[in-house]
Design a protein around this motif. Structure first.
Motif, PDB file in Angstrom:
ATOM      1  N   ARG A  23       0.822  -1.209   0.000  1.00 59.56           N
ATOM      2  CA  ARG A  23       0.000   0.000   0.000  1.00 59.56           C
ATOM      3  C   ARG A  23       0.850   1.250   0.000  1.00 59.56           C
ATOM      4  O   ARG A  23       1.947   1.272   0.568  1.00 59.56           O
ATOM      5  N   ASP A  24       0.291   2.314  -0.577  1.00 62.72           N
ATOM      6  CA  ASP A  24       0.963   3.614  -0.559  1.00 62.72           C
ATOM      7  C   ASP A  24       0.611   4.346   0.739  1.00 62.72           C
ATOM      8  O   ASP A  24      -0.142   3.824   1.570  1.00 62.72           O
ATOM      9  N   PRO A  25       1.154   5.551   0.939  1.00 57.65           N
ATOM     10  CA  PRO A  25       0.902   6.264   2.203  1.00 57.65           C
ATOM     11  C   PRO A  25      -0.571   6.577   2.451  1.00 57.65           C
ATOM     12  O   PRO A  25      -0.972   6.844   3.589  1.00 57.65           O
ATOM     13  N   ASN A  26      -1.383   6.545   1.403  1.00 63.80           N
ATOM     14  CA  ASN A  26      -2.817   6.811   1.554  1.00 63.80           C
ATOM     15  C   ASN A  26      -3.643   5.551   1.706  1.00 63.80           C
ATOM     16  O   ASN A  26      -4.872   5.613   1.739  1.00 63.80           O
ATOM     17  N   GLY A  27      -2.986   4.423   1.756  1.00 65.60           N
ATOM     18  CA  GLY A  27      -3.690   3.160   1.930  1.00 65.60           C
ATOM     19  C   GLY A  27      -4.138   2.528   0.629  1.00 65.60           C
ATOM     20  O   GLY A  27      -4.748   1.454   0.636  1.00 65.60           O
ATOM     21  N   LYS A  28      -3.825   3.176  -0.502  1.00 62.57           N
ATOM     22  CA  LYS A  28      -4.195   2.616  -1.802  1.00 62.57           C
ATOM     23  C   LYS A  28      -3.251   1.464  -2.145  1.00 62.57           C
ATOM     24  O   LYS A  28      -2.042   1.571  -1.958  1.00 62.57           O
ATOM     25  N   THR A  29      -3.826   0.390  -2.666  1.00 62.09           N
ATOM     26  CA  THR A  29      -3.046  -0.811  -2.944  1.00 62.09           C
ATOM     27  C   THR A  29      -2.383  -0.762  -4.312  1.00 62.09           C
ATOM     28  O   THR A  29      -3.020  -0.414  -5.310  1.00 62.09           O
ATOM     29  N   PHE A  30      -1.103  -1.103  -4.357  1.00 60.85           N
ATOM     30  CA  PHE A  30      -0.393  -1.227  -5.629  1.00 60.85           C
ATOM     31  C   PHE A  30      -0.939  -2.435  -6.383  1.00 60.85           C
ATOM     32  O   PHE A  30      -1.158  -3.502  -5.788  1.00 60.85           O
ATOM     33  N   GLU A  31      -1.152  -2.281  -7.681  1.00 58.80           N
ATOM     34  CA  GLU A  31      -1.546  -3.397  -8.529  1.00 58.80           C
ATOM     35  C   GLU A  31      -0.302  -4.215  -8.864  1.00 58.80           C
ATOM     36  O   GLU A  31       0.655  -3.686  -9.452  1.00 58.80           O
ATOM     37  N   LEU A  32      -0.299  -5.464  -8.479  1.00 59.83           N
ATOM     38  CA  LEU A  32       0.886  -6.306  -8.652  1.00 59.83           C
ATOM     39  C   LEU A  32       0.760  -7.274  -9.816  1.00 59.83           C
ATOM     40  O   LEU A  32       1.677  -8.060 -10.071  1.00 59.83           O
ATOM     41  N   GLY A  33      -0.347  -7.235 -10.511  1.00 59.82           N
ATOM     42  CA  GLY A  33      -0.495  -8.079 -11.691  1.00 59.82           C
ATOM     43  C   GLY A  33      -0.333  -9.556 -11.392  1.00 59.82           C
ATOM     44  O   GLY A  33       0.198 -10.296 -12.227  1.00 59.82           O
ATOM     45  N   GLY A  34      -0.752  -9.977 -10.221  1.00 59.31           N
ATOM     46  CA  GLY A  34      -0.679 -11.393  -9.885  1.00 59.31           C
ATOM     47  C   GLY A  34       0.652 -11.838  -9.304  1.00 59.31           C
ATOM     48  O   GLY A  34       0.816 -13.002  -8.943  1.00 59.31           O
ATOM     49  N   LYS A  35       1.609 -10.913  -9.229  1.00 60.08           N
ATOM     50  CA  LYS A  35       2.918 -11.294  -8.682  1.00 60.08           C
ATOM     51  C   LYS A  35       2.771 -11.651  -7.199  1.00 60.08           C
ATOM     52  O   LYS A  35       2.042 -10.999  -6.460  1.00 60.08           O
ATOM     53  N   THR A  36       3.500 -12.662  -6.775  1.00 59.86           N
ATOM     54  CA  THR A  36       3.524 -13.039  -5.362  1.00 59.86           C
ATOM     55  C   THR A  36       4.882 -12.740  -4.738  1.00 59.86           C
ATOM     56  O   THR A  36       5.098 -13.033  -3.571  1.00 59.86           O
ATOM     57  N   THR A  37       5.781 -12.173  -5.531  1.00 60.60           N
ATOM     58  CA  THR A  37       7.087 -11.743  -5.030  1.00 60.60           C
ATOM     59  C   THR A  37       7.381 -10.363  -5.581  1.00 60.60           C
ATOM     60  O   THR A  37       7.195 -10.120  -6.783  1.00 60.60           O
ATOM     61  N   VAL A  38       7.796  -9.464  -4.720  1.00 53.59           N
ATOM     62  CA  VAL A  38       8.245  -8.140  -5.160  1.00 53.59           C
ATOM     63  C   VAL A  38       9.583  -7.841  -4.497  1.00 53.59           C
ATOM     64  O   VAL A  38       9.919  -8.416  -3.453  1.00 53.59           O
ATOM     65  N   TYR A  39      10.319  -6.927  -5.111  1.00 51.86           N
ATOM     66  CA  TYR A  39      11.620  -6.510  -4.594  1.00 51.86           C
ATOM     67  C   TYR A  39      11.551  -5.016  -4.335  1.00 51.86           C
ATOM     68  O   TYR A  39      11.346  -4.241  -5.277  1.00 51.86           O
ATOM     69  N   LEU A  40      11.690  -4.642  -3.074  1.00 47.96           N
ATOM     70  CA  LEU A  40      11.543  -3.248  -2.674  1.00 47.96           C
ATOM     71  C   LEU A  40      12.917  -2.619  -2.460  1.00 47.96           C
ATOM     72  O   LEU A  40      13.779  -3.189  -1.783  1.00 47.96           O
ATOM     73  N   CYS A  41      13.079  -1.438  -3.024  1.00 52.02           N
ATOM     74  CA  CYS A  41      14.361  -0.724  -2.952  1.00 52.02           C
ATOM     75  C   CYS A  41      14.685  -0.356  -1.511  1.00 52.02           C
ATOM     76  O   CYS A  41      13.849   0.157  -0.783  1.00 52.02           O
ATOM     77  N   ARG A  42      15.901  -0.590  -1.122  1.00 53.62           N
ATOM     78  CA  ARG A  42      16.383  -0.092   0.172  1.00 53.62           C
ATOM     79  C   ARG A  42      17.657   0.709  -0.004  1.00 53.62           C
ATOM     80  O   ARG A  42      18.256   1.156   0.965  1.00 53.62           O
ATOM     81  N   SER A  43      18.082   0.900  -1.267  1.00 51.71           N
ATOM     82  CA  SER A  43      19.278   1.715  -1.522  1.00 51.71           C
ATOM     83  C   SER A  43      18.930   3.180  -1.729  1.00 51.71           C
ATOM     84  O   SER A  43      19.797   4.037  -1.629  1.00 51.71           O
TER      85      SER A  43
END
Ligand code: FES
Length: 70
Positions: A23-43
Motif C-alpha cells: 500500500r501507498d501512504p494513503n492506503g491505496k493498494t499497488f496493482e501487482l499483476g498477480g505477482k507473489t514476489t516483489v523486490y523493494l528498494c532499500r538503496s
C-alpha cells in the motif's frame, strides 16, 4: 513457509514473498499483476520506487543485510 516471507538481500533490495498487499501512504493498494514476489528498494537509488530497478548495482550500494537485534 510462512504466509509472508521478507528477506533482506545482501547488497540489494528487500524481497517480499507470499500473501501480502503493498500500500501507498494513503492506503491505496499497488496493482501487482498477480505477482507473489516483489523486490523493494532499500538503496534509495531506484527510479521506480518502491520497486527495485537494479540501480543499486551500478550505484555500489553495500549492506550485507545480516540479522541483528532491532
Ligand atoms: S535496492 Fe535495488 S535499486 Fe535500490
Amino acid at each position: 513457509m510462512a504466509a509472508t516471507e521478507i528477506t533482506i538481500l545482501s547488497n540489494g533490495p528487500v524481497q517480499v514473498e507470499g500473501d501480502f498487499e503493498l500500500r501507498d501512504p494513503n492506503g491505496k493498494t499497488f496493482e501487482l499483476g498477480g505477482k507473489t514476489t516483489v523486490y523493494l528498494c532499500r538503496s534509495g537509488l531506484s527510479q521506480n520506487k518502491p520497486r527495485c530497478d537494479g540501480a543499486h548495482q551500478k550505484g555500489g550500494f553495500t549492506d550485507d543485510g545480516a540479522a541483528r537485534s532491532l
